[in-house]
Design a protein around this motif. Structure first.
Motif, PDB file in Angstrom:
ATOM      1  N   HIS A   1       0.619  -1.064  -0.043  1.00  0.00           N
ATOM      2  CA  HIS A   1       0.083  -0.169  -0.111  1.00  0.00           C
ATOM      3  C   HIS A   1       0.658   1.610  -0.082  1.00  0.00           C
ATOM      4  O   HIS A   1       0.481   2.407  -0.976  1.00  0.00           O
ATOM      5  N   GLY A   2       1.362   1.173   0.036  1.00  0.00           N
ATOM      6  CA  GLY A   2       2.602   2.459   1.215  1.00  0.00           C
ATOM      7  C   GLY A   2       2.988   2.327  -0.802  1.00  0.00           C
ATOM      8  O   GLY A   2       4.096   3.656  -1.202  1.00  0.00           O
ATOM      9  N   ALA A   3       3.645   1.925  -1.043  1.00  0.00           N
ATOM     10  CA  ALA A   3       4.819   1.747  -2.163  1.00  0.00           C
ATOM     11  C   ALA A   3       3.025   1.860  -3.545  1.00  0.00           C
ATOM     12  O   ALA A   3       3.861   3.265  -4.519  1.00  0.00           O
ATOM     13  N   GLU A   4       2.285   2.090  -3.251  1.00  0.00           N
ATOM     14  CA  GLU A   4       1.192   2.764  -3.996  1.00  0.00           C
ATOM     15  C   GLU A   4       0.750   3.906  -3.724  1.00  0.00           C
ATOM     16  O   GLU A   4       0.632   4.555  -4.573  1.00  0.00           O
ATOM     17  N   THR A   5       1.213   4.163  -2.460  1.00  0.00           N
ATOM     18  CA  THR A   5       0.978   5.933  -2.233  1.00  0.00           C
ATOM     19  C   THR A   5       1.906   6.500  -1.930  1.00  0.00           C
ATOM     20  O   THR A   5       2.708   5.903  -0.843  1.00  0.00           O
ATOM     21  N   LEU A   6       1.885   7.485  -2.843  1.00  0.00           N
ATOM     22  CA  LEU A   6       2.933   8.681  -2.195  1.00  0.00           C
ATOM     23  C   LEU A   6       3.327   9.331  -0.994  1.00  0.00           C
ATOM     24  O   LEU A   6       1.757   9.593  -0.930  1.00  0.00           O
ATOM     25  N   SER A   7       4.403   9.581  -0.510  1.00  0.00           N
ATOM     26  CA  SER A   7       3.778  10.027   0.872  1.00  0.00           C
ATOM     27  C   SER A   7       5.271  10.575   1.333  1.00  0.00           C
ATOM     28  O   SER A   7       6.691   9.826   0.890  1.00  0.00           O
ATOM     29  N   GLY A   8       5.201  11.633   2.051  1.00  0.00           N
ATOM     30  CA  GLY A   8       6.455  11.717   2.964  1.00  0.00           C
ATOM     31  C   GLY A   8       7.301  13.292   2.431  1.00  0.00           C
ATOM     32  O   GLY A   8       6.801  13.320   1.395  1.00  0.00           O
ATOM     33  N   PRO A   9       8.584  13.168   2.072  1.00  0.00           N
ATOM     34  CA  PRO A   9       9.488  14.432   2.193  1.00  0.00           C
ATOM     35  C   PRO A   9      10.313  14.248   0.987  1.00  0.00           C
ATOM     36  O   PRO A   9      10.617  13.083   0.884  1.00  0.00           O
ATOM     37  N   ILE A  10       9.862  14.949   0.283  1.00  0.00           N
ATOM     38  CA  ILE A  10      11.320  14.652  -1.104  1.00  0.00           C
ATOM     39  C   ILE A  10      11.873  16.088  -0.942  1.00  0.00           C
ATOM     40  O   ILE A  10      11.561  17.328  -0.832  1.00  0.00           O
ATOM     41  N   ARG A  11      13.405  15.990  -0.778  1.00  0.00           N
ATOM     42  CA  ARG A  11      14.818  16.884  -1.031  1.00  0.00           C
ATOM     43  C   ARG A  11      14.954  16.926  -2.805  1.00  0.00           C
ATOM     44  O   ARG A  11      15.607  16.117  -2.904  1.00  0.00           O
ATOM     45  N   MET A  12      15.117  17.845  -2.983  1.00  0.00           N
ATOM     46  CA  MET A  12      15.611  17.757  -4.816  1.00  0.00           C
ATOM     47  C   MET A  12      15.925  18.714  -5.701  1.00  0.00           C
ATOM     48  O   MET A  12      15.752  20.208  -4.454  1.00  0.00           O
ATOM     49  N   SER A  13      17.466  19.201  -6.044  1.00  0.00           N
ATOM     50  CA  SER A  13      18.059  19.957  -6.768  1.00  0.00           C
ATOM     51  C   SER A  13      17.724  20.977  -8.347  1.00  0.00           C
ATOM     52  O   SER A  13      17.869  19.122  -8.422  1.00  0.00           O
ATOM     53  N   ALA A  14      17.896  21.251  -8.298  1.00  0.00           N
ATOM     54  CA  ALA A  14      17.160  22.127  -9.492  1.00  0.00           C
ATOM     55  C   ALA A  14      18.468  23.345  -9.936  1.00  0.00           C
ATOM     56  O   ALA A  14      18.827  23.963  -9.154  1.00  0.00           O
ATOM     57  N   PRO A  15      19.087  23.502 -10.761  1.00  0.00           N
ATOM     58  CA  PRO A  15      19.326  24.904 -11.813  1.00  0.00           C
ATOM     59  C   PRO A  15      18.683  25.557 -11.605  1.00  0.00           C
ATOM     60  O   PRO A  15      16.666  25.405 -11.541  1.00  0.00           O
ATOM     61  N   ILE A  16      18.906  26.821 -11.624  1.00  0.00           N
ATOM     62  CA  ILE A  16      18.143  27.672 -10.537  1.00  0.00           C
ATOM     63  C   ILE A  16      16.875  29.057 -12.096  1.00  0.00           C
ATOM     64  O   ILE A  16      15.834  28.911 -11.643  1.00  0.00           O
ATOM     65  N   ASP A  17      17.518  28.764 -13.128  1.00  0.00           N
ATOM     66  CA  ASP A  17      16.389  29.024 -14.578  1.00  0.00           C
ATOM     67  C   ASP A  17      15.485  27.717 -13.943  1.00  0.00           C
ATOM     68  O   ASP A  17      13.470  28.437 -14.771  1.00  0.00           O
ATOM     69  N   LEU A  18      15.733  26.439 -14.723  1.00  0.00           N
ATOM     70  CA  LEU A  18      14.637  25.763 -14.707  1.00  0.00           C
ATOM     71  C   LEU A  18      14.015  25.414 -13.177  1.00  0.00           C
ATOM     72  O   LEU A  18      12.172  25.329 -13.548  1.00  0.00           O
ATOM     73  N   GLY A  19      14.391  26.173 -12.298  1.00  0.00           N
ATOM     74  CA  GLY A  19      13.347  25.942 -11.163  1.00  0.00           C
ATOM     75  C   GLY A  19      12.698  26.645 -10.505  1.00  0.00           C
ATOM     76  O   GLY A  19      11.236  26.490 -10.261  1.00  0.00           O
ATOM     77  N   ARG A  20      13.125  28.438 -11.215  1.00  0.00           N
ATOM     78  CA  ARG A  20      12.320  29.426 -11.249  1.00  0.00           C
ATOM     79  C   ARG A  20      10.806  29.264 -11.868  1.00  0.00           C
ATOM     80  O   ARG A  20      10.016  29.850 -11.404  1.00  0.00           O
ATOM     81  N   GLY A  21      11.247  28.427 -13.287  1.00  0.00           N
ATOM     82  CA  GLY A  21       9.915  28.471 -14.403  1.00  0.00           C
ATOM     83  C   GLY A  21       9.512  27.343 -13.778  1.00  0.00           C
ATOM     84  O   GLY A  21       8.346  26.848 -13.555  1.00  0.00           O
ATOM     85  N   LEU A  22      10.134  26.473 -14.852  1.00  0.00           N
ATOM     86  CA  LEU A  22       8.842  24.971 -15.067  1.00  0.00           C
ATOM     87  C   LEU A  22       8.858  23.801 -14.162  1.00  0.00           C
ATOM     88  O   LEU A  22       7.787  23.720 -14.046  1.00  0.00           O
ATOM     89  N   ILE A  23       9.873  23.811 -13.059  1.00  0.00           N
ATOM     90  CA  ILE A  23       9.839  22.907 -12.326  1.00  0.00           C
ATOM     91  C   ILE A  23       9.298  23.494 -11.370  1.00  0.00           C
ATOM     92  O   ILE A  23       8.334  22.641 -10.633  1.00  0.00           O
ATOM     93  N   SER A  24       9.176  24.729 -10.906  1.00  0.00           N
ATOM     94  CA  SER A  24       8.583  25.203 -10.294  1.00  0.00           C
ATOM     95  C   SER A  24       6.735  25.073 -10.218  1.00  0.00           C
ATOM     96  O   SER A  24       6.253  24.012  -9.103  1.00  0.00           O
ATOM     97  N   GLU A  25       6.108  24.875 -11.580  1.00  0.00           N
ATOM     98  CA  GLU A  25       5.270  24.439 -12.074  1.00  0.00           C
ATOM     99  C   GLU A  25       4.385  23.487 -11.713  1.00  0.00           C
ATOM    100  O   GLU A  25       3.402  22.766 -11.007  1.00  0.00           O
ATOM    101  N   VAL A  26       5.742  22.676 -12.112  1.00  0.00           N
ATOM    102  CA  VAL A  26       5.287  20.296 -12.206  1.00  0.00           C
ATOM    103  C   VAL A  26       5.192  20.649 -10.334  1.00  0.00           C
ATOM    104  O   VAL A  26       4.196  19.986 -10.404  1.00  0.00           O
ATOM    105  N   ILE A  27       6.063  21.052  -9.896  1.00  0.00           N
ATOM    106  CA  ILE A  27       5.876  20.542  -8.619  1.00  0.00           C
ATOM    107  C   ILE A  27       4.636  20.793  -7.339  1.00  0.00           C
ATOM    108  O   ILE A  27       3.757  20.257  -6.724  1.00  0.00           O
ATOM    109  N   SER A  28       4.050  22.549  -8.253  1.00  0.00           N
ATOM    110  CA  SER A  28       2.967  23.319  -7.901  1.00  0.00           C
ATOM    111  C   SER A  28       1.740  22.207  -8.470  1.00  0.00           C
ATOM    112  O   SER A  28       1.081  21.611  -7.726  1.00  0.00           O
ATOM    113  N   SER A  29       2.001  21.418  -9.808  1.00  0.00           N
ATOM    114  CA  SER A  29       1.198  20.116 -10.349  1.00  0.00           C
ATOM    115  C   SER A  29       0.882  19.031  -9.706  1.00  0.00           C
ATOM    116  O   SER A  29       0.342  18.433  -8.516  1.00  0.00           O
TER     117      SER A  29
END
Length: 223
Positions: A84-112
């Protein structure tokens, strides 16, 4: 194998004979007998009193019967919780991304993503430098270019192209480069990603690929 033998032991105890247990499990009587013998050898005790007509549990067999029921029930419950845990996503995720990509595209993807998975929290660290995923406690990183660390699992997310641009005033003063090689003699804006100086620019692909080492009076880590 031990758990499987315990399951078979419960079937033998329930059915009251090796033949009935073999019929229930789809195994041969010989296989059932051998696996019971293996279980008795493992514990160093006799689990059933055997006669030509019937079998009955010994004292050790009765103790194992109760314990096996508890153990197998707990294993089944644990298996269900893990699946059940493998099928249900939960918990914290720490990720790193380039500044320009993170400010735009990745922030939008994370919100979704977090809207669809409310039990997940994401900490996004923006940096153009290469990070030590294990040492710095990151679960994943998004980066441009090739990854040379073979110990990492890598997945391509897409392709990008860089464009060479220059100010009109600069071109009027220093001339317009006609080939990629001409850039080696121009004052280029050089990026630094962490400890890595990005001063080798690639043009084209395959056999037509050209690598030019550039230099410049300005080095930046964002731009």
């Amino acid at each position: 194998m031990l758990l499987n033998n315990l399951r078979l032991f419960l079937v033998i105890a329930e059915k009251g004979s090796l033949v009935a247990a073999a019929r229930e499990t789809g195994l041969s009587t010989t296989t059932v007998s051998e696996r019971l013998a293996s279980l008795e050898s493992h514990y160093g005790v006799v689990l059933f009193n055997r006669t030509t007509r019937s079998i009955s549990l010994t004292e050790e067999g009765r103790v194992l019967l109760e314990g096996a029921k508890t153990v197998l029930s707990e294993v089944s419950d644990l298996d269900a919780r893990i699946r059940h845990g493998a099928e249900t996503l939960s918990g914290p995720i720490r990720m790193s991304a380039p500044i320009d990509l993170g400010r735009g595209l990745i922030s939008e993807v994370i919100s979704s993503f977090t809207l669809k998975n409310p039990a997940v929290s994401i900490e996004l660290s923006l940096s153009d430098g290469y990070v030590d995923l294990v040492g710095q406690g990151f679960d994943l990183a998004v980066r441009f270019g090739n990854v040379t660390d073979t110990s990492l699992r890598v997945r391509s997310l897409g392709h990008f192209q860089r464009r060479v641009c220059a100010a009109t005033a600069y071109l009027e003063q220093h001339g317009v480069p006609q080939t990629p090689e001409d850039l080696a003699n121009h004052n280029c804006l050089v990026m630094r990603f962490g400890g890595t100086l990005d001063n080798i620019w690639e043009f084209g692909s395959g056999p037509k690929r050209v690598r030019v080492t550039v230099r410049g009076s300005h080095v930046v880590n964002d731009g």
